[in-house]
Design a protein around this motif. Structure first.
Motif, mmCIF file in Angstrom:
data_model
loop_
_atom_site.group_PDB
_atom_site.id
_atom_site.type_symbol
_atom_site.label_atom_id
_atom_site.label_comp_id
_atom_site.label_asym_id
_atom_site.label_seq_id
_atom_site.Cartn_x
_atom_site.Cartn_y
_atom_site.Cartn_z
ATOM 1 N N THR A 27 14.941 -4.532 31.252
ATOM 2 C CA THR A 27 14.612 -3.346 32.047
ATOM 3 C C THR A 27 15.784 -2.366 32.025
ATOM 4 O O THR A 27 16.926 -2.766 31.801
ATOM 5 C CB THR A 27 14.373 -3.739 33.520
ATOM 6 O OG1 THR A 27 15.593 -4.296 34.027
ATOM 7 C CG2 THR A 27 13.249 -4.732 33.672
ATOM 8 N N PRO A 28 15.519 -1.090 32.282
ATOM 9 C CA PRO A 28 16.607 -0.109 32.391
ATOM 10 C C PRO A 28 17.605 -0.508 33.471
ATOM 11 O O PRO A 28 18.807 -0.267 33.329
ATOM 12 C CB PRO A 28 15.886 1.177 32.766
ATOM 13 C CG PRO A 28 14.507 1.011 32.264
ATOM 14 C CD PRO A 28 14.193 -0.451 32.391
ATOM 15 N N GLU A 29 17.107 -1.119 34.507
ATOM 16 C CA GLU A 29 18.015 -1.497 35.584
ATOM 17 C C GLU A 29 19.015 -2.551 35.108
ATOM 18 O O GLU A 29 20.205 -2.484 35.411
ATOM 19 C CB GLU A 29 17.227 -2.021 36.776
ATOM 20 C CG GLU A 29 18.094 -2.047 38.015
ATOM 21 C CD GLU A 29 17.406 -2.670 39.206
ATOM 22 O OE1 GLU A 29 16.350 -3.296 39.013
ATOM 23 O OE2 GLU A 29 17.935 -2.533 40.309
ATOM 24 N N GLN A 279 15.607 6.637 34.565
ATOM 25 C CA GLN A 279 15.787 5.297 34.016
ATOM 26 C C GLN A 279 17.066 5.171 33.193
ATOM 27 O O GLN A 279 17.532 4.076 32.916
ATOM 28 C CB GLN A 279 14.582 4.923 33.142
ATOM 29 C CG GLN A 279 13.273 4.917 33.895
ATOM 30 C CD GLN A 279 13.333 4.038 35.129
ATOM 31 O OE1 GLN A 279 13.571 2.841 35.039
ATOM 32 N NE2 GLN A 279 13.142 4.640 36.304
ATOM 33 N N MET B 1 8.535 -3.514 35.636
ATOM 34 C CA MET B 1 9.638 -2.567 35.569
ATOM 35 C C MET B 1 9.754 -1.768 36.847
ATOM 36 O O MET B 1 10.840 -1.441 37.301
ATOM 37 C CB MET B 1 9.415 -1.630 34.371
ATOM 38 C CG MET B 1 10.649 -0.829 34.029
ATOM 39 S SD MET B 1 10.446 0.076 32.504
ATOM 40 C CE MET B 1 9.597 1.528 33.064
ATOM 41 N N ALA B 5 12.878 -1.364 40.631
ATOM 42 C CA ALA B 5 13.295 0.008 40.926
ATOM 43 C C ALA B 5 12.858 0.401 42.326
ATOM 44 O O ALA B 5 13.607 1.018 43.080
ATOM 45 C CB ALA B 5 12.712 0.966 39.894
ATOM 46 N N ALA B 21 16.578 3.568 38.214
ATOM 47 C CA ALA B 21 16.975 2.213 37.852
ATOM 48 C C ALA B 21 18.282 1.855 38.541
ATOM 49 O O ALA B 21 19.257 1.475 37.905
ATOM 50 C CB ALA B 21 17.121 2.102 36.333
#
Lengths: 309, 123
Positions: A27-29, A279, B1, B5, B21
């Protein structure tokens, strides 16, 4: 995993795998968290690098408090130091606000915040330049441009004649730098009082002492000289060490500010191009961390260098 | 995803449909931290005008540590970050403290000896 499967994975995930997300991250996180850990390790090495200078500072200040009190109170401008503290804190705020704007995809706010941060950095450097300039004018720069340097035997020799003879009679005479000494120099190593100051700073730029008065420190040459002469012989030798430490610490910090200005300019270009989104704002985040570290170092430098008694 | 977030941004509502994010700090918190830092700068300046002897340096360092903590926790997001990031910083600070502490201990222990023999000092 073979190349074929990697390609296949990349292709099949094309729709939900955005271009900024490296495919070893889920994931972007996760990607952002990993990048931040790397940045924090780098910031740790920065802390260690400055730690060496803080160590030199601690030892010299602890062993020779009178030297530090004399030099800091005579030559450092607390008001300009405080002004720079406020400027850096403000630019830290705008940087943190910029990160928030990048996260929320507020491109206009991000650009305004980055411009303000850049202006804060430039303002800091302007104030720093004014301070360094005053040191130059007062002949308390680095090396031979510092009148308290050991080679300039009596820094006040050119002023109205004070006590004849150097204040350093019990100490070994410093070796003269080879490039200025002729072979048969009668002064070499024998009679300290005859040695002329090697270098008393730039001539014709300013009247010594004018800078500190103009800068509002409120010391004049007579006061500074009296205080200098009240130091012990050995401490008189050590005054230039304070300036070595001052210029190394603030100089390395100033270098970081300049690097930060370059990085923020690059951020400005990229955010104007619209590269960042909610993101992927990692560069804003990491340069923000760097910028806060620069602020952090100054938060310690200001009281340690300027607010000395 | 979207689940992580959403979780991380719950502290600050109303992002207009954007799910960043990472944690987003509210403007109000940023401004509060900023003005606290300014107030502490004024305090450290004022305290330095008083002559408190040994306590001047202690007060100055204590205020600097408070200011630094505010910057690290809020401006640098460490409060909401992975503890690993804090570990990197704490490790660095620990080693700097060890370095300065031990070097000072060494230097302090031979200072009296040096003061007895000033001729040995040099510039």
């Amino acid at each position: 995993m073979s190349t074929a499967t990697t390609e296949e994975t990349t292709q099949s995930h094309g729709a939900d795998h955005p271009p900024f997300l490296a495919h070893h991250f889920d994931t972007p996180e996760q990607q952002n968290t990993a990048a931040k850990l790397g940045m924090w390790v780098f910031l740790g090495t920065e802390v260690l690098m400055f730690g060496g200078l803080f160590c030199a500072y601690s030892i010299f200040r602890h062993n020779h408090p009178a030297v530090f009190a004399f030099a800091a109170e005579s030559y450092l401008n607390v008001k300009l130091g405080a002004l720079n503290t406020i400027i850096l804190i403000t630019s830290s705020l705008t940087m943190a606000w910029g990160v928030r704007a990048a996260q929320l995809e507020q491109r206009k706010t991000l650009i305004i915040c980055l411009i303000l941060t850049l202006m804060g950095a430039a303002g800091f450097m302007v104030v720093k330049t004014i301070e360094y300039n005053a040191k130059w004018d007062e002949h308390v720069f680095v090396g031979f441009v510092n009148k308290y340097n050991g080679y300039n035997v009596d820094p006040y020799a050119q002023l109205p004649p004070a006590q004849p003879g150097p204040p350093t009679s019990e100490l070994p005479i410093p070796p003269s730098p080879p490039f200025k000494q002729s072979a048969g120099d009668a002064n070499a190593g024998s009679d300290v009082s005859k040695i002329q100051p090697r270098f008393n700073g730039p001539t014709g730029l300013a009247v010594p002492g004018a800078a500190s008065e103009a800068a509002g420190i409120g010391n004049n040459d007579a006061q500074i000289e009296a205080r200098y002469r009240s130091l012990s012989d050995q401490d008189q030798w050590r005054v230039s060490t304070f300036f070595s430490i001052y210029f190394l610490m603030t100089g390395l910090h100033g270098l970081h500010v300049l690097v930060g200005m370059g990085l923020i300019s690059w951020l400005l270009y990229r955010s104007a191009r619209g590269d960042f989104n909610s993101q992927w704002y990692t560069p804003v985040d990491l340069i923000g961390l760097y910028w806060h570290l620069v602020d952090l170092i100054w938060i310690f430098l200001f009281p340690l260098l300027y607010l000395i008694h | 995803m979207s689940t992580p977030a959403t979780q991380t941004s719950h502290a600050d509502h109303g992002h207009g449909g954007v799910h960043p994010a990472g944690h987003v700090t509210s403007v109000r918190l940023l401004l509060t931290v900023y003005f606290t830092l300014v107030i502490f700068t004024i305090i450290t300046y004022s305290v330095s005008r008083l002559d408190l002897g040994q306590f001047n340096i202690i007060a100055a360092l204590a205020i600097a540590v408070i200011k630094a903590s505010l910057v690290v926790l809020y401006f640098m997001h460490l409060r909401w970050d992975s503890p690993f990031n804090a570990l990197a910083l704490i490790t660095a600070i620990t080693f700097v403290a060890l370095f300065i502490g031990l070097a000072l201990l060494d230097s302090v222990s031979y200072q009296p000896l040096l003061k007895q023999t000033p001729a040995a000092l040099g510039p």
